[in-house]
Scaffold this motif. Structure first.
Motif, PDB file in Angstrom:
ATOM      1  N   ALA A  30     -54.369 -11.463   5.529  1.00  0.00           N
ATOM      2  CA  ALA A  30     -53.671 -11.027   4.291  1.00  0.00           C
ATOM      3  C   ALA A  30     -52.266 -11.603   4.231  1.00  0.00           C
ATOM      4  O   ALA A  30     -51.622 -11.823   5.246  1.00  0.00           O
ATOM      5  CB  ALA A  30     -53.600  -9.513   4.242  1.00  0.00           C
ATOM      6  N   TRP A  31     -51.843 -11.854   2.960  1.00  0.00           N
ATOM      7  CA  TRP A  31     -50.459 -12.306   2.699  1.00  0.00           C
ATOM      8  C   TRP A  31     -49.881 -11.360   1.647  1.00  0.00           C
ATOM      9  O   TRP A  31     -50.511 -11.069   0.634  1.00  0.00           O
ATOM     10  CB  TRP A  31     -50.459 -13.749   2.202  1.00  0.00           C
ATOM     11  CG  TRP A  31     -49.084 -14.212   1.802  1.00  0.00           C
ATOM     12  CD1 TRP A  31     -48.128 -14.715   2.581  1.00  0.00           C
ATOM     13  CD2 TRP A  31     -48.564 -14.200   0.467  1.00  0.00           C
ATOM     14  NE1 TRP A  31     -47.010 -15.050   1.896  1.00  0.00           N
ATOM     15  CE2 TRP A  31     -47.256 -14.715   0.532  1.00  0.00           C
ATOM     16  CE3 TRP A  31     -49.086 -13.822  -0.760  1.00  0.00           C
ATOM     17  CZ2 TRP A  31     -46.447 -14.859  -0.576  1.00  0.00           C
ATOM     18  CZ3 TRP A  31     -48.270 -13.955  -1.845  1.00  0.00           C
ATOM     19  CH2 TRP A  31     -46.956 -14.482  -1.770  1.00  0.00           C
ATOM     20  N   VAL A  32     -48.693 -10.888   1.864  1.00  0.00           N
ATOM     21  CA  VAL A  32     -48.083  -9.882   0.974  1.00  0.00           C
ATOM     22  C   VAL A  32     -46.690 -10.368   0.568  1.00  0.00           C
ATOM     23  O   VAL A  32     -45.933 -10.862   1.407  1.00  0.00           O
ATOM     24  CB  VAL A  32     -47.950  -8.514   1.644  1.00  0.00           C
ATOM     25  CG1 VAL A  32     -47.264  -7.539   0.704  1.00  0.00           C
ATOM     26  CG2 VAL A  32     -49.307  -7.990   2.079  1.00  0.00           C
ATOM     27  N   CYS A  33     -46.390 -10.201  -0.776  1.00  0.00           N
ATOM     28  CA  CYS A  33     -45.009 -10.389  -1.241  1.00  0.00           C
ATOM     29  C   CYS A  33     -44.644  -9.251  -2.225  1.00  0.00           C
ATOM     30  O   CYS A  33     -45.530  -8.654  -2.840  1.00  0.00           O
ATOM     31  CB  CYS A  33     -44.834 -11.768  -1.883  1.00  0.00           C
ATOM     32  SG  CYS A  33     -45.574 -11.915  -3.526  1.00  0.00           S
ATOM     33  N   GLN A  34     -43.367  -8.978  -2.336  1.00  0.00           N
ATOM     34  CA  GLN A  34     -42.890  -7.876  -3.196  1.00  0.00           C
ATOM     35  C   GLN A  34     -41.715  -8.345  -4.071  1.00  0.00           C
ATOM     36  O   GLN A  34     -40.958  -9.220  -3.663  1.00  0.00           O
ATOM     37  CB  GLN A  34     -42.418  -6.686  -2.356  1.00  0.00           C
ATOM     38  CG  GLN A  34     -43.512  -5.999  -1.569  1.00  0.00           C
ATOM     39  CD  GLN A  34     -42.981  -4.851  -0.725  1.00  0.00           C
ATOM     40  OE1 GLN A  34     -41.800  -4.861  -0.366  1.00  0.00           O
ATOM     41  NE2 GLN A  34     -43.844  -3.891  -0.425  1.00  0.00           N
ATOM     42  N   PHE A  35     -41.585  -7.756  -5.272  1.00  0.00           N
ATOM     43  CA  PHE A  35     -40.411  -7.956  -6.121  1.00  0.00           C
ATOM     44  C   PHE A  35     -40.191  -6.685  -6.954  1.00  0.00           C
ATOM     45  O   PHE A  35     -41.117  -5.873  -7.102  1.00  0.00           O
ATOM     46  CB  PHE A  35     -40.565  -9.203  -7.016  1.00  0.00           C
ATOM     47  CG  PHE A  35     -41.684  -9.089  -8.030  1.00  0.00           C
ATOM     48  CD1 PHE A  35     -41.430  -8.572  -9.298  1.00  0.00           C
ATOM     49  CD2 PHE A  35     -42.988  -9.482  -7.720  1.00  0.00           C
ATOM     50  CE1 PHE A  35     -42.442  -8.481 -10.204  1.00  0.00           C
ATOM     51  CE2 PHE A  35     -44.002  -9.389  -8.634  1.00  0.00           C
ATOM     52  CZ  PHE A  35     -43.744  -8.878  -9.890  1.00  0.00           C
ATOM     53  N   THR A  36     -38.993  -6.562  -7.480  1.00  0.00           N
ATOM     54  CA  THR A  36     -38.643  -5.371  -8.298  1.00  0.00           C
ATOM     55  C   THR A  36     -38.583  -5.769  -9.754  1.00  0.00           C
ATOM     56  O   THR A  36     -37.886  -6.729 -10.119  1.00  0.00           O
ATOM     57  CB  THR A  36     -37.300  -4.779  -7.884  1.00  0.00           C
ATOM     58  OG1 THR A  36     -37.376  -4.398  -6.492  1.00  0.00           O
ATOM     59  CG2 THR A  36     -36.941  -3.568  -8.738  1.00  0.00           C
ATOM     60  N   LEU A  37     -39.286  -5.001 -10.592  1.00  0.00           N
ATOM     61  CA  LEU A  37     -39.298  -5.228 -12.035  1.00  0.00           C
ATOM     62  C   LEU A  37     -38.363  -4.175 -12.688  1.00  0.00           C
ATOM     63  O   LEU A  37     -38.541  -2.993 -12.499  1.00  0.00           O
ATOM     64  CB  LEU A  37     -40.716  -5.060 -12.589  1.00  0.00           C
ATOM     65  CG  LEU A  37     -40.889  -5.281 -14.086  1.00  0.00           C
ATOM     66  CD1 LEU A  37     -40.557  -6.739 -14.440  1.00  0.00           C
ATOM     67  CD2 LEU A  37     -42.324  -4.965 -14.496  1.00  0.00           C
ATOM     68  N   VAL A  38     -37.292  -4.661 -13.420  1.00  0.00           N
ATOM     69  CA  VAL A  38     -36.318  -3.774 -14.075  1.00  0.00           C
ATOM     70  C   VAL A  38     -36.448  -3.927 -15.586  1.00  0.00           C
ATOM     71  O   VAL A  38     -36.419  -5.064 -16.093  1.00  0.00           O
ATOM     72  CB  VAL A  38     -34.881  -4.093 -13.648  1.00  0.00           C
ATOM     73  CG1 VAL A  38     -33.902  -3.168 -14.372  1.00  0.00           C
ATOM     74  CG2 VAL A  38     -34.721  -3.950 -12.137  1.00  0.00           C
ATOM     75  N   LEU A  39     -36.557  -2.743 -16.324  1.00  0.00           N
ATOM     76  CA  LEU A  39     -36.690  -2.742 -17.784  1.00  0.00           C
ATOM     77  C   LEU A  39     -35.299  -2.706 -18.417  1.00  0.00           C
ATOM     78  O   LEU A  39     -34.523  -1.790 -18.183  1.00  0.00           O
ATOM     79  CB  LEU A  39     -37.487  -1.526 -18.246  1.00  0.00           C
ATOM     80  CG  LEU A  39     -37.818  -1.466 -19.740  1.00  0.00           C
ATOM     81  CD1 LEU A  39     -38.672  -2.668 -20.138  1.00  0.00           C
ATOM     82  CD2 LEU A  39     -38.555  -0.168 -20.061  1.00  0.00           C
ATOM     83  N   GLN A  40     -34.932  -3.776 -19.209  1.00  0.00           N
ATOM     84  CA  GLN A  40     -33.634  -3.884 -19.833  1.00  0.00           C
ATOM     85  C   GLN A  40     -33.784  -4.006 -21.343  1.00  0.00           C
ATOM     86  O   GLN A  40     -34.794  -4.528 -21.832  1.00  0.00           O
ATOM     87  CB  GLN A  40     -32.850  -5.099 -19.301  1.00  0.00           C
ATOM     88  CG  GLN A  40     -32.474  -4.964 -17.831  1.00  0.00           C
ATOM     89  CD  GLN A  40     -31.672  -6.154 -17.355  1.00  0.00           C
ATOM     90  OE1 GLN A  40     -31.721  -7.226 -17.973  1.00  0.00           O
ATOM     91  NE2 GLN A  40     -30.962  -5.970 -16.244  1.00  0.00           N
ATOM     92  N   ASP A  41     -32.688  -3.477 -22.150  1.00  0.00           N
ATOM     93  CA  ASP A  41     -32.646  -3.557 -23.616  1.00  0.00           C
ATOM     94  C   ASP A  41     -31.551  -4.530 -24.001  1.00  0.00           C
ATOM     95  O   ASP A  41     -30.380  -4.309 -23.721  1.00  0.00           O
ATOM     96  CB  ASP A  41     -32.351  -2.167 -24.220  1.00  0.00           C
ATOM     97  CG  ASP A  41     -32.167  -2.237 -25.731  1.00  0.00           C
ATOM     98  OD1 ASP A  41     -32.628  -3.212 -26.347  1.00  0.00           O
ATOM     99  OD2 ASP A  41     -31.567  -1.274 -26.284  1.00  0.00           O
TER     100      ASP A  41
END
Length: 738
Positions: free
Chosen positions: A27-38
């Protein structure tokens, strides 16, 4: 998260993990953060803001916009939103959402007043008179009124073109109203300057000319009057010649010449002068004869007819007068006595002559006594039997005498004795006529006999078995008296028997004129023997009702003592209180007769309380769970019962043990009052052991072999090793019996 997961809320963040796995399980795993902006700015609700056009002032309506996240956005501005000064303005409106995204709009504001002031009513037309001694009006400080002016915005000024001085005549005044925007309106007002000042006219001085008889007229030169006017004079003339010059022939006597001056405004003035032609020879006069008459009956006057005098003069007689009534006819009412008439004849030139005549009126009527003095009553002084006339007020009669009273006198004696004396008054008038009247003087003796010494008060005592005394035993003695004018009689109102107590005896002393004096003597008959007590009241016992701590005297029947007394018993009383408390109360009875003698005795009243205290609430049953390894509790605090007793304090006790063991214990509560009455209630205390026994060691597993030919075996299992702080009740198992 799973695919298609929806994020909501500006600023919300989500950690996203992506995993890749091969067939071998790597297995290969990566992560990122998704931020909701106006990042979207608000959109104004109006694409273009309308211009605001007003004449006086404007208050802006605040616009709004719509935002994709925040919804309705209200605009803000750093510019004013209220305008009242004339001019053009630009307001910038900003719409900003919570994320700082913004949009702006501009709006034009124009304040332009184009409406002129409204002069709805100009000042009313008016008029003024010219100033004194002038033909014009100085207008400084003169109020000519003010127009009624309004403006839709703001009025700046109102003024007129009035001159400082207005000459005689009509004038039009223009009023101008200007507002702050420079718009203006006008109206006109008429002012009339009128001349109401009359011409100045001064007549020549009066003229007096003496002419010699037989001439009766003469030509007289009259100077012209002094005439002027503040504006312009029209004409002037006199009423004797009809022209400006009054010089002419004037007849003997006085002629009044009136001058009239008129100016161009119709104002007029007048003045008068007199032209008098006189001679200097007095007239001739002859008086009428003297007159002598009697006065009218019951009057001090008479109506007298007087003949007229005669007079003559070459210039003619102007008047004949007398000094009595100031006319030419002296007939009239004359008083009693002599009246001298002086007659005066005056000719038309003012020359006079005089003569005198006499009028005599005689009084022949006696005086009228309207009211004779009323009868007089006088009273003797103490120690006298007659009264001096100087001590009697004798009034004068009321007399009606129009011609005058000369004297009045009476025939009163030097002193008056007891009884009635007639007095006669005589009245004389100035002419010797007389009248009389009479009245009575009554001397009355009202002096009561003098009591020099009234008998002293006495005190006597009744014996045993007596309640009164004979009058001969109480010391009655006559008073000592004095009266200088007559016989006396002494009497009293003493009874035959005097009862116990105080009796007032009235002594009456009367003289021959019916005057009387009294004095009082107190006869005191005393009773000093107290009432006899036969039997005092028996002691009494009463019981309180439930709920009461006292009992009212009205609810107890106390027997009165049995007594015996020679005279009247005034009262039987006791000091019994209005309310009795539990216990024994000593009541003192007092028996008093009418003379204040008294006897006492005591009675016991015992109030008994047999009512037990009332238990309002017994404590609830208690449930106690002991701790592990304990089988009893010694720390339990029991709540006391709630009880009441209206008459005393309460003692509350119980029979609770020091230690409550597992199981049920009944506690008996006892409530006692101070009089020994008791009430009871019970409380259950349950102590529970909720700690299970401890199996220290369970029996070992056991293999048992059945004997040959057996398919079962009776079990005899060894019990486990068990302990419990409060004792083991029973051990059992669920195995089969065999």
């Amino acid at each position: 998260p799973a695919p298609f997961t929806v994020l909501s809320g500006v600023g919300t963040s989500q950690l996203v993990e992506i995993r890749a796995t091969d067939e071998a399980g790597n297995a290969w795993v990566c992560q990122f953060t998704l931020v909701l902006q106006d990042t979207i700015s608000p959109i104004p609700n109006s694409a273009t803001l309308p211009d605001v056009l007003e004449e006086c002032n404007a208050t802006l309506l605040i616009p709004s916009a719509n935002d994709n996240c925040d919804g309705l956005i209200t605009a803000t501005t750093t510019d004013p939103i209220n305008y009242s000064a004339q001019g053009s303005y630009v307001v910038t409106w900003n719409y900003t959402d919570s994320e700082g995204n913004s949009t702006s709009q501009t709006q034009n504001i124009i304040i332009d007043d184009t409406t002129a002031p409204d002069i709805s009513a100009c000042s009313p037309d008016t008029s003024f008179t010219v100033d004194i001694d002038s033909c014009e009006k100085l207008m400084a400080g003169i109020d000519i009124g003010t127009p009624s002016v309004t403006d839709n915005c703001a009025l700046d000024t109102v003024f007129n073109d009035l001159s400082a001085t207005l000459p005689l005549g009509s004038h039009v005044i223009t009023w101008t109203a200007i507002d702050e925007a420079g718009n203006s309106s006008i109206c006109t007002q008429s002012i009339e300057i009128v001349d109401q000042e009359a011409p100045s006219l001064t007549c020549p001085n009066d003229t007096l000319v003496i002419i010699a008889p037989p001439s009766t007229s003469e030509f007289i030169n009259i100077p012209l009057p002094l005439v002027s006017d503040n504006c312009s004079l029209d004409s002037y003339s006199n009423d004797f010649t009809g022209i400006e010059d009054a010089s002419a022939i004037y007849n003997i006597g006085t002629t009044v010449v009136t001058w009239m001056a008129i100016d161009d405004s119709g104002n007029s003035s007048s003045c008068s002068m007199s032209v008098t032609l006189l001679d200097n020879v007095p007239p001739e006069i002859t008086c009428p004869p003297n007159v002598d008459v009697d006065a009218t009956a019951d009057s001090c006057e008479a109506y007298v007819v007087v003949d007229l005098p005669t007079a003559s003069d070459s210039d003619g007689i102007a008047s004949i007068t007398n000094d009595y009534n100031g006319t030419s006819d002296a007939s009239g009412i004359y008083p009693v006595g002599e009246t001298t008439l002086t007659w005066t004849a005056t000719d038309n030139s003012g020359n006079t002559s005089q003569c005198q005549s006499l009028v005599s009126v005689n009084d022949v009527s006696p005086p009228t006594i309207v009211d004779c003095p009323s009868d007089v009553e006088v009273y003797l002084n103490s120690g006298e039997c007659n009264i001096d006339s100087s001590d009697v007020t004798i009034a004068s009669p009321l007399v009606s005498e129009t011609c005058g009273v000369d004297t009045m006198y009476n025939d009163a004696p030097a002193s008056f004795v007891v009884g009635s004396t007639t007095i006669t008054w005589t009245v004389l008038d100035d002419s010797g006529n007389s009248s009389i009247c009479q009245f009575n003087v009554s001397v009355i003796d009202t002096i009561v006999p003098v009591i020099i010494d009234c008998p002293n008060d006495t005190t006597s005592y009744v014996g045993l078995g007596e309640c009164d005394l004979d009058s001969s035993l109480v010391g009655l003695v006559q008073p000592i008296i004095d009266d200088p004018c007559g016989d006396i009689m002494i009497s009293n109102d003493a009874p035959e028997l005097f009862p116990v107590g105080s009796t007032t005896v009235q002594w009456t002393i009367s003289d021959g004129s019916g005057n009387s004096s009294i004095c009082l003597q107190e006869i005191n008959v005393l009773d000093t023997i107290p009432p006899t007590l036969i039997d005092c009241s028996s002691d009494a016992e009463v019981y309180l009702d439930e709920g009461d701590c006292t009992i009212s005297l009205a609810d107890i029947t106390l027997e009165e003592p049995l007594i015996e007394s020679d005279c009247e018993v005034l009262s039987i009383s006791s000091d019994a209180p209005s309310v009795f408390s539990p216990g024994t109360t000593i009541v003192l009875w007092t028996i008093e007769d009418a003379s204040g003698n008294s006897t006492t005795c005591a009675q016991n009243v015992n109030v008994i309380d047999t009512i037990a205290p009332a238990i309002l609430e017994c404590p609830e049953d208690s449930l106690v769970i002991v701790s592990e390894s304990d089988c009893f509790t010694s720390t339990l605090v029991l709540e006391q019962p709630v009880a009441t007793d209206p008459c005393s304090s309460l003692l509350i006790t119980n029979d609770a043990p020091a230690e409550f063991w597992v199981g049920f214990t009944e506690v008996l509560w006892t409530i006692s009052d101070t009089l020994g009455n008791e009430s009871y209630c019970t409380q259950i205390v349950q102590v529970i052991d909720d700690t299970p026994p401890v199996i220290v060691e369970c029996a070992s597993d056991t293999v048992i072999y059945s004997g040959e030919g057996q398919c079962d075996i009776i079990l005899n299992l060894n019990p486990p090793s068990v302990t419990d702080g409060c004792g083991v009740d029973t051990i059992y198992h669920n195995g089969p019996a065999a």
